[in-house]
Motif scaffolding. Structure first.
Motif, PDB file in Angstrom:
ATOM      1  N   GLY A 132      44.853 119.824 -68.038  1.00  0.00           N
ATOM      2  CA  GLY A 132      45.452 120.571 -66.935  1.00  0.00           C
ATOM      3  C   GLY A 132      46.855 120.121 -66.584  1.00  0.00           C
ATOM      4  O   GLY A 132      47.397 120.542 -65.561  1.00  0.00           O
ATOM      5  N   VAL A 133      47.468 119.281 -67.402  1.00  0.00           N
ATOM      6  CA  VAL A 133      48.795 118.760 -67.093  1.00  0.00           C
ATOM      7  C   VAL A 133      49.822 119.904 -67.095  1.00  0.00           C
ATOM      8  O   VAL A 133      49.749 120.831 -67.902  1.00  0.00           O
ATOM      9  CB  VAL A 133      49.194 117.625 -68.074  1.00  0.00           C
ATOM     10  N   LYS A 134      50.753 119.847 -66.143  1.00  0.00           N
ATOM     11  CA  LYS A 134      51.757 120.905 -65.997  1.00  0.00           C
ATOM     12  C   LYS A 134      53.184 120.381 -66.162  1.00  0.00           C
ATOM     13  O   LYS A 134      54.108 121.174 -66.293  1.00  0.00           O
ATOM     14  CB  LYS A 134      51.651 121.554 -64.607  1.00  0.00           C
ATOM     15  N   LEU A 135      53.366 119.052 -66.100  1.00  0.00           N
ATOM     16  CA  LEU A 135      54.703 118.471 -66.138  1.00  0.00           C
ATOM     17  C   LEU A 135      54.857 117.517 -67.313  1.00  0.00           C
ATOM     18  O   LEU A 135      53.908 116.847 -67.707  1.00  0.00           O
ATOM     19  CB  LEU A 135      54.992 117.700 -64.841  1.00  0.00           C
TER      20      LEU A 135
ATOM     21  N   GLY B 263      43.784 116.789 -58.597  1.00  0.00           N
ATOM     22  CA  GLY B 263      44.411 116.484 -59.876  1.00  0.00           C
ATOM     23  C   GLY B 263      44.740 117.787 -60.583  1.00  0.00           C
ATOM     24  O   GLY B 263      44.484 118.877 -60.072  1.00  0.00           O
ATOM     25  N   PRO B 264      45.313 117.687 -61.754  1.00  0.00           N
ATOM     26  CA  PRO B 264      45.612 118.907 -62.508  1.00  0.00           C
ATOM     27  C   PRO B 264      44.329 119.678 -62.821  1.00  0.00           C
ATOM     28  O   PRO B 264      43.283 119.081 -63.062  1.00  0.00           O
ATOM     29  CB  PRO B 264      46.249 118.388 -63.800  1.00  0.00           C
ATOM     30  N   GLU B 265      44.418 120.993 -62.789  1.00  0.00           N
ATOM     31  CA  GLU B 265      43.269 121.842 -63.070  1.00  0.00           C
ATOM     32  C   GLU B 265      43.662 122.913 -64.075  1.00  0.00           C
ATOM     33  O   GLU B 265      44.827 123.279 -64.184  1.00  0.00           O
ATOM     34  CB  GLU B 265      42.769 122.513 -61.789  1.00  0.00           C
ATOM     35  N   GLY B 266      42.690 123.430 -64.781  1.00  0.00           N
ATOM     36  CA  GLY B 266      42.923 124.538 -65.695  1.00  0.00           C
ATOM     37  C   GLY B 266      43.477 124.088 -67.036  1.00  0.00           C
ATOM     38  O   GLY B 266      43.343 122.935 -67.432  1.00  0.00           O
ATOM     39  N   GLU B 267      44.102 125.016 -67.720  1.00  0.00           N
ATOM     40  CA  GLU B 267      44.679 124.756 -69.038  1.00  0.00           C
ATOM     41  C   GLU B 267      45.952 123.935 -68.914  1.00  0.00           C
ATOM     42  O   GLU B 267      46.741 124.136 -68.003  1.00  0.00           O
ATOM     43  CB  GLU B 267      45.025 126.083 -69.724  1.00  0.00           C
ATOM     44  N   SER B 268      46.150 123.034 -69.859  1.00  0.00           N
ATOM     45  CA  SER B 268      47.410 122.296 -69.925  1.00  0.00           C
ATOM     46  C   SER B 268      48.499 123.232 -70.431  1.00  0.00           C
ATOM     47  O   SER B 268      48.255 124.092 -71.286  1.00  0.00           O
ATOM     48  CB  SER B 268      47.300 121.121 -70.892  1.00  0.00           C
ATOM     49  N   LEU B 269      49.687 123.079 -69.896  1.00  0.00           N
ATOM     50  CA  LEU B 269      50.818 123.872 -70.374  1.00  0.00           C
ATOM     51  C   LEU B 269      51.425 123.211 -71.605  1.00  0.00           C
ATOM     52  O   LEU B 269      51.378 121.993 -71.754  1.00  0.00           O
ATOM     53  CB  LEU B 269      51.882 123.987 -69.283  1.00  0.00           C
ATOM     54  N   THR B 270      52.006 124.001 -72.474  1.00  0.00           N
ATOM     55  CA  THR B 270      52.698 123.440 -73.635  1.00  0.00           C
ATOM     56  C   THR B 270      54.149 123.138 -73.298  1.00  0.00           C
ATOM     57  O   THR B 270      54.778 122.307 -73.944  1.00  0.00           O
ATOM     58  CB  THR B 270      52.644 124.402 -74.838  1.00  0.00           C
ATOM     59  N   GLN B 271      54.687 123.798 -72.270  1.00  0.00           N
ATOM     60  CA  GLN B 271      56.053 123.569 -71.799  1.00  0.00           C
ATOM     61  C   GLN B 271      55.982 123.096 -70.348  1.00  0.00           C
ATOM     62  O   GLN B 271      55.159 123.583 -69.572  1.00  0.00           O
ATOM     63  CB  GLN B 271      56.883 124.850 -71.859  1.00  0.00           C
ATOM     64  N   CYS B 272      56.870 122.180 -69.973  1.00  0.00           N
ATOM     65  CA  CYS B 272      56.925 121.651 -68.603  1.00  0.00           C
ATOM     66  C   CYS B 272      57.224 122.786 -67.612  1.00  0.00           C
ATOM     67  O   CYS B 272      58.093 123.623 -67.862  1.00  0.00           O
ATOM     68  CB  CYS B 272      57.989 120.565 -68.504  1.00  0.00           C
ATOM     69  N   ALA B 273      56.517 122.806 -66.494  1.00  0.00           N
ATOM     70  CA  ALA B 273      56.701 123.841 -65.475  1.00  0.00           C
ATOM     71  C   ALA B 273      58.040 123.706 -64.761  1.00  0.00           C
ATOM     72  O   ALA B 273      58.513 124.674 -64.164  1.00  0.00           O
ATOM     73  CB  ALA B 273      55.565 123.780 -64.464  1.00  0.00           C
ATOM     74  N   GLU B 274      58.674 122.530 -64.816  1.00  0.00           N
ATOM     75  CA  GLU B 274      59.932 122.329 -64.106  1.00  0.00           C
ATOM     76  C   GLU B 274      61.153 122.405 -65.016  1.00  0.00           C
ATOM     77  O   GLU B 274      62.134 123.053 -64.681  1.00  0.00           O
ATOM     78  CB  GLU B 274      59.903 121.001 -63.344  1.00  0.00           C
ATOM     79  N   CYS B 275      61.106 121.732 -66.169  1.00  0.00           N
ATOM     80  CA  CYS B 275      62.311 121.660 -67.011  1.00  0.00           C
ATOM     81  C   CYS B 275      62.169 122.434 -68.326  1.00  0.00           C
ATOM     82  O   CYS B 275      63.118 122.519 -69.091  1.00  0.00           O
ATOM     83  CB  CYS B 275      62.686 120.212 -67.299  1.00  0.00           C
ATOM     84  N   ASP B 276      61.008 122.982 -68.598  1.00  0.00           N
ATOM     85  CA  ASP B 276      60.729 123.787 -69.787  1.00  0.00           C
ATOM     86  C   ASP B 276      60.782 122.993 -71.093  1.00  0.00           C
ATOM     87  O   ASP B 276      60.853 123.567 -72.169  1.00  0.00           O
ATOM     88  CB  ASP B 276      61.675 124.994 -69.852  1.00  0.00           C
ATOM     89  N   GLU B 277      60.733 121.671 -71.018  1.00  0.00           N
ATOM     90  CA  GLU B 277      60.663 120.837 -72.221  1.00  0.00           C
ATOM     91  C   GLU B 277      59.225 120.851 -72.739  1.00  0.00           C
ATOM     92  O   GLU B 277      58.284 121.014 -71.966  1.00  0.00           O
ATOM     93  CB  GLU B 277      61.068 119.388 -71.906  1.00  0.00           C
ATOM     94  N   PRO B 278      59.029 120.673 -74.044  1.00  0.00           N
ATOM     95  CA  PRO B 278      57.654 120.654 -74.567  1.00  0.00           C
ATOM     96  C   PRO B 278      56.877 119.434 -74.063  1.00  0.00           C
ATOM     97  O   PRO B 278      57.431 118.344 -73.927  1.00  0.00           O
ATOM     98  CB  PRO B 278      57.833 120.590 -76.084  1.00  0.00           C
TER      99      PRO B 278
END
Length: 89
Positions: free
Chosen positions: A57-60, A31-46
């Motif tokens: 740990g969500v990335k998308l 599953g997702p690990e680490g810190e959650s991103l504030t911006q999507c790793a694929e489309c850069d949307e918040p």
């Protein structure tokens, strides 16, 4: 009620073992690990705050995750413990 040379309960044991194997496989998936991103790793949307809290740990973003889930390849539903006759259908 088993048939032939199988002992009583053998069919249910096969079913239970198949279910347990699949549950173990799903639990072992990363599953997702680490810190959650504030911006999507694929489309850069918040990524919304509620999503980041709900899934650590969500990335998308939701749209990119839905797109990825739709393209996910599922495994075949053959009971590998079943008899050869049951797989000839």
């Amino acid at each position: 009620m088993a048939g032939g040379w199988a002992r009583d309960g053998a069919v249910q044991e096969q079913i239970d073992a198949s279910i347990n194997d699949e549950l173990a496989r799903l639990k072992a998936r990363k599953g997702p690990e680490g810190e959650s991103l504030t911006q999507c790793a694929e489309c850069d949307e918040p990524i919304p705050e509620k999503r980041r809290v709900a899934i650590p740990g969500v990335k998308l973003c939701i749209d990119c995750q839905n797109e990825r889930d739709e393209t996910y390849q599922t495994r075949g539903g053959i009971n590998r413990r079943g008899s050869k006759d049951s797989q000839l259908k």
